[in-house]
Write a protein that holds these residues in place. Structure first.
Motif, mmCIF file in Angstrom:
data_model
loop_
_atom_site.group_PDB
_atom_site.id
_atom_site.type_symbol
_atom_site.label_atom_id
_atom_site.label_comp_id
_atom_site.label_asym_id
_atom_site.label_seq_id
_atom_site.Cartn_x
_atom_site.Cartn_y
_atom_site.Cartn_z
ATOM 1 N N GLU A 151 0.843 -1.199 0.000
ATOM 2 C CA GLU A 151 0.000 0.000 0.000
ATOM 3 C C GLU A 151 0.875 1.245 0.000
ATOM 4 O OE1 GLU A 151 -2.787 0.090 3.200
ATOM 5 O OE2 GLU A 151 -3.668 -1.850 2.691
ATOM 6 N N ILE A 152 1.917 1.226 0.812
ATOM 7 C CA ILE A 152 2.855 2.352 0.862
ATOM 8 C C ILE A 152 3.587 2.486 -0.466
ATOM 9 C CG2 ILE A 152 4.961 3.220 1.949
ATOM 10 C CD1 ILE A 152 2.476 3.581 3.658
ATOM 11 N N ILE A 153 4.053 1.376 -1.016
ATOM 12 C CA ILE A 153 4.747 1.402 -2.302
ATOM 13 C C ILE A 153 3.848 1.975 -3.388
ATOM 14 C CG2 ILE A 153 5.616 -0.096 -4.161
ATOM 15 C CD1 ILE A 153 6.808 -1.876 -1.915
ATOM 16 N N GLN A 154 2.601 1.529 -3.423
ATOM 17 C CA GLN A 154 1.677 1.949 -4.475
ATOM 18 C C GLN A 154 1.149 3.373 -4.274
ATOM 19 O OE1 GLN A 154 -1.064 -1.346 -4.236
ATOM 20 N NE2 GLN A 154 0.415 -2.755 -5.155
ATOM 21 N N SER A 155 1.451 3.974 -3.141
ATOM 22 C CA SER A 155 1.052 5.368 -2.924
ATOM 23 C C SER A 155 1.790 6.309 -3.863
ATOM 24 C CB SER A 155 1.321 5.786 -1.475
ATOM 25 O OG SER A 155 2.724 5.973 -1.251
ATOM 26 N N GLN A 156 2.952 5.856 -4.367
ATOM 27 C CA GLN A 156 3.768 6.671 -5.276
ATOM 28 C C GLN A 156 4.211 7.981 -4.610
ATOM 29 O OE1 GLN A 156 4.846 5.741 -8.528
ATOM 30 N NE2 GLN A 156 4.150 3.775 -7.731
ATOM 31 N N GLN A 157 4.406 7.948 -3.291
ATOM 32 C CA GLN A 157 4.849 9.127 -2.550
ATOM 33 C C GLN A 157 6.187 8.804 -1.887
ATOM 34 O OE1 GLN A 157 1.674 11.513 -0.506
ATOM 35 N NE2 GLN A 157 0.456 9.659 -0.802
ATOM 36 N N PRO A 158 7.279 9.250 -2.477
ATOM 37 C CA PRO A 158 8.606 8.879 -1.972
ATOM 38 C C PRO A 158 8.821 9.205 -0.498
ATOM 39 C CG PRO A 158 8.800 9.888 -4.137
ATOM 40 C CD PRO A 158 7.365 10.041 -3.720
ATOM 41 N N HIS A 159 8.247 10.297 -0.010
ATOM 42 C CA HIS A 159 8.481 10.646 1.400
ATOM 43 C C HIS A 159 7.854 9.611 2.336
ATOM 44 C CE1 HIS A 159 4.400 12.293 1.074
ATOM 45 N NE2 HIS A 159 4.377 12.355 2.397
ATOM 46 N N LEU A 160 6.721 9.013 1.924
ATOM 47 C CA LEU A 160 6.094 7.973 2.741
ATOM 48 C C LEU A 160 6.921 6.692 2.709
ATOM 49 C CD1 LEU A 160 2.268 8.245 1.993
ATOM 50 C CD2 LEU A 160 3.580 9.260 3.873
ATOM 51 N N VAL A 161 7.379 6.322 1.516
ATOM 52 C CA VAL A 161 8.195 5.109 1.387
ATOM 53 C C VAL A 161 9.475 5.268 2.207
ATOM 54 C CG1 VAL A 161 9.355 3.555 -0.209
ATOM 55 C CG2 VAL A 161 7.255 4.708 -0.930
ATOM 56 N N ALA A 162 10.109 6.431 2.105
ATOM 57 C CA ALA A 162 11.353 6.671 2.838
ATOM 58 C C ALA A 162 11.125 6.643 4.350
ATOM 59 C CB ALA A 162 11.959 8.014 2.423
ATOM 60 N N ALA A 163 10.033 7.232 4.802
ATOM 61 C CA ALA A 163 9.751 7.276 6.241
ATOM 62 C C ALA A 163 9.506 5.878 6.800
ATOM 63 C CB ALA A 163 8.551 8.180 6.504
ATOM 64 N N VAL A 164 8.711 5.087 6.096
ATOM 65 C CA VAL A 164 8.443 3.719 6.545
ATOM 66 C C VAL A 164 9.718 2.893 6.494
ATOM 67 C CG1 VAL A 164 7.234 1.578 5.934
ATOM 68 C CG2 VAL A 164 5.986 3.749 5.988
ATOM 69 N N PHE A 165 10.504 3.066 5.453
ATOM 70 C CA PHE A 165 11.789 2.391 5.325
ATOM 71 C C PHE A 165 12.697 2.739 6.510
ATOM 72 C CE2 PHE A 165 16.203 2.263 3.880
ATOM 73 C CZ PHE A 165 16.283 1.039 3.233
ATOM 74 N N THR A 166 12.705 3.989 6.893
ATOM 75 C CA THR A 166 13.624 4.477 7.929
ATOM 76 C C THR A 166 13.157 4.127 9.336
ATOM 77 O OG1 THR A 166 14.257 6.322 6.506
ATOM 78 C CG2 THR A 166 14.754 6.527 8.854
ATOM 79 N N PHE A 167 11.884 4.375 9.626
ATOM 80 C CA PHE A 167 11.403 4.253 11.006
ATOM 81 C C PHE A 167 10.586 2.993 11.260
ATOM 82 C CE2 PHE A 167 11.981 8.815 10.297
ATOM 83 C CZ PHE A 167 12.813 9.121 11.356
ATOM 84 N N GLY A 168 10.070 2.386 10.196
ATOM 85 C CA GLY A 168 9.251 1.200 10.381
ATOM 86 C C GLY A 168 10.019 -0.090 10.270
ATOM 87 N N ARG A 169 11.276 -0.024 9.806
ATOM 88 C CA ARG A 169 11.994 -1.261 9.523
ATOM 89 C C ARG A 169 13.376 -1.339 10.154
ATOM 90 N NH1 ARG A 169 8.884 -3.470 5.335
ATOM 91 N NH2 ARG A 169 9.964 -5.373 5.882
#
Length: 264
Positions: A151-169
């Motif tokens: 869902e995050i990937i398909q949002s096509q919003q790099p700031h969301l992908v980067a944030a989840v990558f950084t703080f969620g993983r």
């Protein structure tokens, strides 16, 4: 540190602490328990790579003809992370991704890898996550985790992908879990060695160098946009809730394994 980063971290700290103190860690007492854990967790290792490559696709030019995309500093940050994640080394110096390191660790400790291999094979041929889940008999908690990632990937919003990558993983391996693995390694080093190496490498590379790069990348992508920071915070919180749910699935899997009859 950027005050907006600090605000985000403060907001997600309660759920982060819940994850760091999750009872699934202390429930891993044997090689069989570790196998159950890995058969769930491998899906998170795989979709981490999908988050990574999404960022590279969005922040750099990965097609021909080439042309400069975005900010050169941001391109550097994601490319530096990709090198480490996609082409690290095992104990003998052989190049492989962290996902492949994890598969080697699963095979060494006797965890079933048929599911994840079937998942990838079906996904490559169908491009359909749900078909792949069914074909692989993916645990339900892992399905929910991967669905949110995409869902995050398909949002096509790099700031969301980067944030989840950084703080969620990142930064989610508690000392208690590392001690449990160390204890297992002392008892059965020939079956745990690859997994211990994977964890040590994760802490050394991902938890140190890569985490600093990812923080800077997220800061650059959110910039001074209040709405981006707000949506990034919400996404990170949700990502951590999904990680907690994945660990709940691990715990349930361990309980089921412990209650199976010896003879059936």
């Amino acid at each position: 540190m950027n005050p907006r980063i600090q605000t985000l971290q403060k907001h997600i700290e309660p759920i982060r602490q819940t994850i760091l103190h999750h009872p699934s860690y202390s429930s891993i007492k044997s090689l069989d328990d570790l196998q159950v854990f890995m058969q769930h967790h491998v899906y998170a290792v795989w979709d981490f790579m999908s988050l990574l490559k999404t960022l590279q696709n969005q922040l750099t030019c990965t097609q021909v003809p080439w042309y400069p995309v975005g900010d050169a500093n941001t391109r550097y940050l994601i490319n530096e992370i990709v090198i480490g994640e996609e082409s690290d080394v095992d104990q003998t110096g052989v190049r492989m991704s962290h996902f492949e390191l994890y598969l080697n660790a699963m095979q060494q400790c006797g965890a079933d890898t048929k599911g994840i291999h079937q998942f990838i094979h079906t996904l490559q041929n169908s491009r359909d996550l749900e078909k792949a889940f069914i074909a692989a008999d993916t645990p339900e908690a892992a399905r929910q985790f991967v669905r949110f990632t995409f869902e995050i990937i398909q949002s096509q919003q790099p700031h969301l992908v980067a944030a989840v990558f950084t703080f969620g993983r990142e930064d989610l391996i508690p000392g208690m879990f590392m001690q449990l693995i160390e204890d297992l390694h002392q008892r059965i080093p020939t079956q745990i060695g690859n997994f211990k190496y994977y964890l040590d490498r994760h802490i050394e590379v991902d938890g140190d160098h890569h985490s600093h790069l990812a923080l800077e990348m997220t800061t650059r992508l959110c910039g001074e946009d209040d709405s981006k920071w707000e949506s990034a915070t919400h996404a990170c919180n949700k990502a951590l809730e999904m990680r907690n749910a994945l660990w709940n699935g691990v715990l349930e899997g361990l309980k089921q394994a412990h209650t199976k009859p010896i003879f059936s």
